[in-house]
Design a protein around this motif. Structure first.
Motif, short mmCIF file in Angstrom:
data_model
loop_
_atom_site.label_atom_id
_atom_site.label_comp_id
_atom_site.label_asym_id
_atom_site.label_seq_id
_atom_site.Cartn_x
_atom_site.Cartn_y
_atom_site.Cartn_z
N GLY A 60 0.82 -1.21 0.00
CA GLY A 60 0.00 0.00 0.00
C GLY A 60 0.86 1.25 0.00
N THR A 61 1.98 1.19 0.71
CA THR A 61 2.90 2.35 0.76
C THR A 61 3.49 2.63 -0.62
OG1 THR A 61 3.45 1.83 3.06
CG2 THR A 61 4.95 3.29 1.87
N ILE A 62 3.74 1.57 -1.39
CA ILE A 62 4.23 1.76 -2.76
C ILE A 62 3.20 2.54 -3.57
CG2 ILE A 62 4.79 0.56 -4.92
CD1 ILE A 62 5.94 -1.72 -3.20
N GLY A 63 1.92 2.17 -3.39
CA GLY A 63 0.86 2.90 -4.08
C GLY A 63 0.81 4.35 -3.66
N LEU A 64 1.03 4.61 -2.37
CA LEU A 64 1.04 5.98 -1.86
C LEU A 64 2.19 6.78 -2.47
CD1 LEU A 64 0.18 8.26 0.05
CD2 LEU A 64 1.51 7.15 1.85
N ILE A 65 3.37 6.17 -2.52
CA ILE A 65 4.54 6.85 -3.09
C ILE A 65 4.29 7.21 -4.55
CG2 ILE A 65 6.96 6.55 -3.74
CD1 ILE A 65 7.25 4.80 -1.21
N LYS A 66 3.69 6.27 -5.29
CA LYS A 66 3.36 6.53 -6.70
C LYS A 66 2.37 7.69 -6.80
CE LYS A 66 4.10 1.87 -8.56
NZ LYS A 66 3.46 0.69 -9.20
N ALA A 67 1.41 7.71 -5.88
CA ALA A 67 0.38 8.76 -5.90
C ALA A 67 1.01 10.13 -5.67
CB ALA A 67 -0.67 8.48 -4.84
N VAL A 68 1.88 10.23 -4.66
CA VAL A 68 2.53 11.51 -4.35
C VAL A 68 3.39 11.96 -5.53
CG1 VAL A 68 4.25 12.63 -2.88
CG2 VAL A 68 2.51 11.16 -1.86
N SER A 69 4.06 11.00 -6.18
CA SER A 69 4.98 11.33 -7.28
C SER A 69 4.25 11.73 -8.55
CB SER A 69 5.88 10.12 -7.58
OG SER A 69 6.64 9.78 -6.43
N ARG A 78 -8.55 16.21 -3.91
CA ARG A 78 -7.53 16.17 -2.86
C ARG A 78 -6.55 15.03 -3.13
NH1 ARG A 78 -8.46 17.97 2.41
NH2 ARG A 78 -6.39 17.09 2.78
N LEU A 79 -5.33 15.17 -2.64
CA LEU A 79 -4.32 14.12 -2.78
C LEU A 79 -4.82 12.83 -2.16
CD1 LEU A 79 -1.47 12.99 -3.34
CD2 LEU A 79 -0.75 14.02 -1.16
N SER A 80 -5.49 12.90 -0.99
CA SER A 80 -5.95 11.70 -0.30
C SER A 80 -6.92 10.89 -1.16
CB SER A 80 -6.62 12.07 1.03
OG SER A 80 -7.69 12.96 0.83
N THR A 81 -7.76 11.57 -1.93
CA THR A 81 -8.71 10.88 -2.79
C THR A 81 -7.98 10.11 -3.89
OG1 THR A 81 -10.36 12.61 -2.40
CG2 THR A 81 -10.70 11.19 -4.31
N TYR A 82 -7.02 10.78 -4.53
CA TYR A 82 -6.23 10.16 -5.59
C TYR A 82 -5.37 9.03 -5.02
CZ TYR A 82 -2.63 9.79 -9.24
OH TYR A 82 -1.76 9.33 -10.20
N ALA A 83 -4.76 9.28 -3.86
CA ALA A 83 -3.85 8.30 -3.26
C ALA A 83 -4.59 7.03 -2.86
CB ALA A 83 -3.15 8.90 -2.04
N ALA A 84 -5.81 7.17 -2.35
CA ALA A 84 -6.57 5.99 -1.93
C ALA A 84 -6.81 5.05 -3.10
CB ALA A 84 -7.90 6.41 -1.30
N ARG A 85 -7.06 5.61 -4.26
CA ARG A 85 -7.26 4.78 -5.46
C ARG A 85 -5.97 4.08 -5.87
NH1 ARG A 85 -10.59 9.51 -8.68
NH2 ARG A 85 -12.34 9.63 -7.22
N CYS A 86 -4.85 4.82 -5.80
CA CYS A 86 -3.56 4.22 -6.16
C CYS A 86 -3.19 3.10 -5.19
CB CYS A 86 -2.47 5.30 -6.14
SG CYS A 86 -2.64 6.56 -7.42
N VAL A 133 -13.84 3.03 -0.14
CA VAL A 133 -12.91 3.49 0.90
C VAL A 133 -12.66 4.98 0.74
CG1 VAL A 133 -10.56 3.29 1.76
CG2 VAL A 133 -11.81 1.24 1.09
N VAL A 134 -12.48 5.41 -0.49
CA VAL A 134 -12.23 6.82 -0.75
C VAL A 134 -13.37 7.67 -0.24
CG1 VAL A 134 -11.82 8.55 -2.54
CG2 VAL A 134 -10.91 6.24 -2.82
N GLU A 135 -14.59 7.25 -0.59
CA GLU A 135 -15.76 8.03 -0.19
C GLU A 135 -15.87 8.10 1.32
OE1 GLU A 135 -20.60 8.09 -0.87
OE2 GLU A 135 -19.35 6.69 -2.00
#
Length: 209
Positions: A60-69, A78-86, A133-135
């Motif tokens: 999941g952290t890999i997905g978060l890193i990809k989202a931030v990048s 919001r970043l959190s919305t996009y990151a949750a999907r990643c 989860v995002v919602e």
């Protein structure tokens, strides 16, 4: 599950995203660290499967890193919305890869159980809408924001009308006419107060996003 740092506020998130876009790698690290709670939140969806929790957090952290990048700051989301999907996509990829490496199975074959002991198939996971989860996460964020805006942005009269009109904080939901009677003012005045209060709240949310 370990405790993670509090998420960034909308203002803080924007500041760190701007700094990261300008080349500040420390800002990138902070964005990742302060969104780790979101990783744990998404991972809860997969508890009960035959997967190590630490592995799920790592993936999941890999997905978060990809989202931030890869996050596009020009978008209104919001970043959190996009990151949750990643994060969710990265976890689904892990499950698909594990299944490919094991024996060939049907999508309907059980791959684990949920918290209640019910069998879960791979199809159940694949068909789960990632935005659930995002919602849930963003709704919780909005509730916190709404509570703050109600207390800090509205007059006492506006606060009282909105609280009674929408049944907030344990109050019974009332009509404009009922509110007018309780506050000893006209119904048209209640309507104007409600419209002004909603406009204020909408502007506060737009400024926070």
């Amino acid at each position: 599950m370990k405790t993670f740092q509090k998420p960034l506020t909308a203002q803080e998130e924007k500041e760190y995203l701007d700094r990261f876009q300008a080349g500040d790698q420390n800002a990138r690290d902070i964005l990742i660290e302060r969104n780790m709670r979101l990783v744990a939140h998404v991972v809860k969806k997969y508890q009960g499967l035959d997967e190590d929790l630490d592995d799920l957090i790592s993936v999941g952290t890999i997905g978060l890193i990809k989202a931030v990048s890869t996050f596009d700051t020009s978008k209104s989301v919001r970043l959190s919305t996009y990151a949750a999907r990643c994060i969710d996509n990265e976890l689904l990829m892990l499950l698909r890869q594990r299944k490919k490496k094991s024996r060939e199975v049907s999508l309907y074959d059980p791959i684990g159980t949920d918290k209640e002991g019910n069998e879960i198939s791979l199809l159940d996971i694949i068909e789960t809408i990632p935005f659930d989860v995002v919602e849930h996460y963003t709704t919780n964020e909005d509730i916190v924001l709404l509570s703050r805006f109600l207390n800090n942005s509205l007059t006492d009269k506006e606060y009282e009308v909105i609280k009674l009109r929408y049944g907030l904080f344990g109050e019974e939901e009332l009509t404009q006419r009922e509110i007018a009677k309780r506050l000893n003012i006209s119904r048209s005045y209640v309507s104007r107060i409600e419209k002004n209060a909603i406009l204020k709240l909408r502007q506060c949310f737009l400024a926070a996003k």
